[in-house]
Write a protein that holds these residues in place. Structure first.
Motif, mmCIF file in Angstrom:
data_model
loop_
_atom_site.group_PDB
_atom_site.id
_atom_site.type_symbol
_atom_site.label_atom_id
_atom_site.label_comp_id
_atom_site.label_asym_id
_atom_site.label_seq_id
_atom_site.Cartn_x
_atom_site.Cartn_y
_atom_site.Cartn_z
ATOM 1 N N PRO A 182 0.468 -22.014 10.847
ATOM 2 C CA PRO A 182 0.102 -20.997 11.845
ATOM 3 C C PRO A 182 1.007 -19.772 11.811
ATOM 4 O O PRO A 182 0.623 -18.699 12.278
ATOM 5 C CB PRO A 182 0.235 -21.751 13.176
ATOM 6 C CG PRO A 182 0.085 -23.189 12.816
ATOM 7 C CD PRO A 182 0.711 -23.325 11.465
ATOM 8 N N ARG A 183 2.224 -19.918 11.261
ATOM 9 C CA ARG A 183 3.178 -18.810 11.233
ATOM 10 C C ARG A 183 3.270 -18.150 9.865
ATOM 11 O O ARG A 183 4.109 -17.268 9.656
ATOM 12 C CB ARG A 183 4.561 -19.323 11.644
ATOM 13 C CG ARG A 183 4.602 -19.878 13.062
ATOM 14 C CD ARG A 183 5.937 -20.534 13.385
ATOM 15 N NE ARG A 183 5.997 -20.888 14.794
ATOM 16 C CZ ARG A 183 5.520 -22.013 15.306
ATOM 17 N NH1 ARG A 183 4.963 -22.903 14.494
ATOM 18 N NH2 ARG A 183 5.598 -22.261 16.594
ATOM 19 N N ALA A 184 2.435 -18.574 8.934
ATOM 20 C CA ALA A 184 2.503 -18.063 7.565
ATOM 21 C C ALA A 184 1.572 -16.877 7.382
ATOM 22 O O ALA A 184 0.603 -16.693 8.119
ATOM 23 C CB ALA A 184 2.137 -19.167 6.573
ATOM 24 N N THR A 185 1.891 -16.048 6.391
ATOM 25 C CA THR A 185 0.996 -14.983 5.955
ATOM 26 C C THR A 185 0.049 -15.563 4.905
ATOM 27 O O THR A 185 0.498 -16.195 3.953
ATOM 28 C CB THR A 185 1.780 -13.815 5.348
ATOM 29 O OG1 THR A 185 2.679 -13.300 6.336
ATOM 30 C CG2 THR A 185 0.838 -12.711 4.892
ATOM 31 N N VAL A 186 -1.239 -15.366 5.090
ATOM 32 C CA VAL A 186 -2.237 -16.003 4.237
ATOM 33 C C VAL A 186 -2.969 -14.962 3.406
ATOM 34 O O VAL A 186 -3.392 -13.921 3.930
ATOM 35 C CB VAL A 186 -3.251 -16.804 5.091
ATOM 36 C CG1 VAL A 186 -4.391 -17.312 4.224
ATOM 37 C CG2 VAL A 186 -2.560 -17.961 5.774
ATOM 38 N N TRP A 187 -3.096 -15.226 2.109
ATOM 39 C CA TRP A 187 -3.952 -14.450 1.220
ATOM 40 C C TRP A 187 -5.075 -15.370 0.751
ATOM 41 O O TRP A 187 -4.825 -16.490 0.309
ATOM 42 C CB TRP A 187 -3.186 -13.927 0.001
ATOM 43 C CG TRP A 187 -2.249 -12.802 0.295
ATOM 44 C CD1 TRP A 187 -2.576 -11.506 0.568
ATOM 45 C CD2 TRP A 187 -0.825 -12.868 0.354
ATOM 46 N NE1 TRP A 187 -1.440 -10.757 0.770
ATOM 47 C CE2 TRP A 187 -0.343 -11.569 0.652
ATOM 48 C CE3 TRP A 187 0.104 -13.893 0.167
ATOM 49 C CZ2 TRP A 187 1.001 -11.273 0.774
ATOM 50 C CZ3 TRP A 187 1.448 -13.600 0.293
ATOM 51 C CH2 TRP A 187 1.881 -12.298 0.602
ATOM 52 N N ALA A 188 -6.298 -14.885 0.836
ATOM 53 C CA ALA A 188 -7.434 -15.693 0.398
ATOM 54 C C ALA A 188 -7.379 -15.885 -1.114
ATOM 55 O O ALA A 188 -7.083 -14.953 -1.860
ATOM 56 C CB ALA A 188 -8.744 -15.011 0.788
ATOM 57 N N MET A 189 -7.649 -17.109 -1.585
ATOM 58 C CA MET A 189 -7.637 -17.424 -3.003
ATOM 59 C C MET A 189 -9.008 -17.952 -3.415
ATOM 60 O O MET A 189 -9.405 -19.030 -2.989
ATOM 61 C CB MET A 189 -6.550 -18.451 -3.334
ATOM 62 C CG MET A 189 -5.140 -17.926 -3.129
ATOM 63 S SD MET A 189 -3.868 -19.045 -3.757
ATOM 64 C CE MET A 189 -4.199 -18.972 -5.522
ATOM 65 N N GLY A 190 -9.709 -17.174 -4.227
ATOM 66 C CA GLY A 190 -11.012 -17.602 -4.715
ATOM 67 C C GLY A 190 -10.942 -18.207 -6.097
ATOM 68 O O GLY A 190 -11.956 -18.619 -6.651
ATOM 69 N N SER A 191 -9.735 -18.250 -6.692
ATOM 70 C CA SER A 191 -9.553 -18.831 -8.015
ATOM 71 C C SER A 191 -8.220 -19.580 -8.049
ATOM 72 O O SER A 191 -7.522 -19.672 -7.044
ATOM 73 C CB SER A 191 -9.579 -17.745 -9.094
ATOM 74 O OG SER A 191 -8.541 -16.805 -8.886
#
Length: 347
Positions: free
Chosen positions: A166-175
């Protein structure tokens, strides 16, 4: 939830009746009579209707629950309308793998997670399981995976009780991999964020041109798989096999992810905080006994915290440290009282 339990119980009875018809037909030669086929279709139609009702109830429950968001600066209603929706950071399954909350997730043709679990446990060939097992185009890799729709439910429910995600920065990964640019701020001798520097200039004076230094962060996807065994008796006689297994998987996912984010070795798993080269440690006091924690230790740790993190930092401690924290005191003078540092309500 009581309504869902009633539906699951009714569905279980219908499944047993449908299976009884198949077993009876198999003993008689393997083909259904017209009456058996009519009765079997009636049961399966009712099961499909119940599955749709269960999915609808679960959707109502999910949409009524509060959504966990990262702390944001308060904005006025006018400013809020100007903020693009796409800039919101989501820690949900859709946010991590698609970067879009409106993406429709596949259930691989299963009407519910319970049907997927029972089909998987039956050991019978099913085309829907073949689709569920495909990972990066390799059907036999990793066995059978939980369909996206049900995997999303498990991960999103797990998020509510986790510490790190919940405290992390998230980048979407499609691969399998993702490259993210970032400022190289390792050297802050004369500048910040890899090249941002300040100059005091006289009127009309020209500033010195600077070039920001960037670095590349490469993310590699790793798979967390949870395995469980279930007996025939549990599946047949359990109050709700789906609810029991889903509850265990939700807690298990959260525990294993938090453990990896804190203690991970980076070998086939995330690099945890404890093993990160950026970890800052504080030495114990010279006269301090081993396996103890003192008030001075806490003060020294707090002094090493980056000032920008004061408002959102959290303290993580093993439960075995709690007795020492709650009995930690400060002595006032030689004959003064001892003031407790932490109280139970401070946790």
């Amino acid at each position: 939830m009581r309504f869902i339990a009633d539906l699951v119980h009714e569905k279980k009875q219908l499944v047993e009746k449908a299976e009884a018809i198949l077993q009876e037909a198999e003993k008689a030669g393997g083909s259904l009579t017209k009456e058996q086929e009519r009765q079997f279709n009636r049961y399966t139609d009712k099961i499909k209707s119940i599955n749709e009702s269960i999915d609808e109830e679960l959707l109502n429950i999910r949409t009524s629950e509060p959504i966990l968001i990262t702390p944001q600066k308060a904005v006025s209603p006018i400013e809020e309308t100007k903020t693009p929706v796409t800039k919101a950071i989501s820690k949900s399954f859709r946010g991590m793998f698609y970067g879009n909350e409106t993406v429709s997730l596949s259930n691989n043709g299963f009407y519910s997670m319970d049907e997927f679990l029972r089909t998987l446990h039956s050991g019978r060939a099913d085309n829907r399981l073949i689709n569920a097992s495909m990972v990066e185009g390799i059907p036999e890799f990793g066995g059978y995976s939980v369909p996206e729709e049900y995997g999303a439910f498990l991960m999103d429910k797990s998020l509510e009780n986790e510490i790190i995600r919940p405290r992390a920065t998230v980048w979407a990964m499609g691969s399998e991999t993702k490259k993210v640019p970032a400022f190289d701020g390792a050297d802050r001798t004369n500048h910040l964020f890899g090249g941002i520097s300040g100059e005091w200039l006289e009127e009309g004076q020209t500033g010195t041109r600077k070039t920001a230094k960037l670095r590349l962060i490469q993310l590699k996807a790793k798979k967390l798989a949870c395995f469980s065994q279930a007996s025939n008796e549990l599946i047949a006689d359990g109050m709700s096999f789906e609810e029991m297994l889903a509850g265990a998987l939700i807690k298990g996912l959260g525990w294993y992810m938090d453990y990896a984010f804190i203690n991970g070795t980076s070998e086939g798993q995330p690099l945890g905080i404890i093993n990160d080269p950026a970890l800052i440690t504080v030495n114990k006091e010279d006269s301090q006994a081993a396996a103890t924690i003192t008030y001075q230790n806490v003060v020294n740790m707090f002094s090493r915290l980056a000032p920008s993190c004061f408002t959102n930092a959290v303290w993580l401690a093993n439960p075995s440290v709690i007795p020492q924290l709650l009995t930690m005191t400060i002595t006032i003078g030689t004959g003064g009282a001892q003031i407790p540092v932490f109280r139970e309500e401070s946790g």
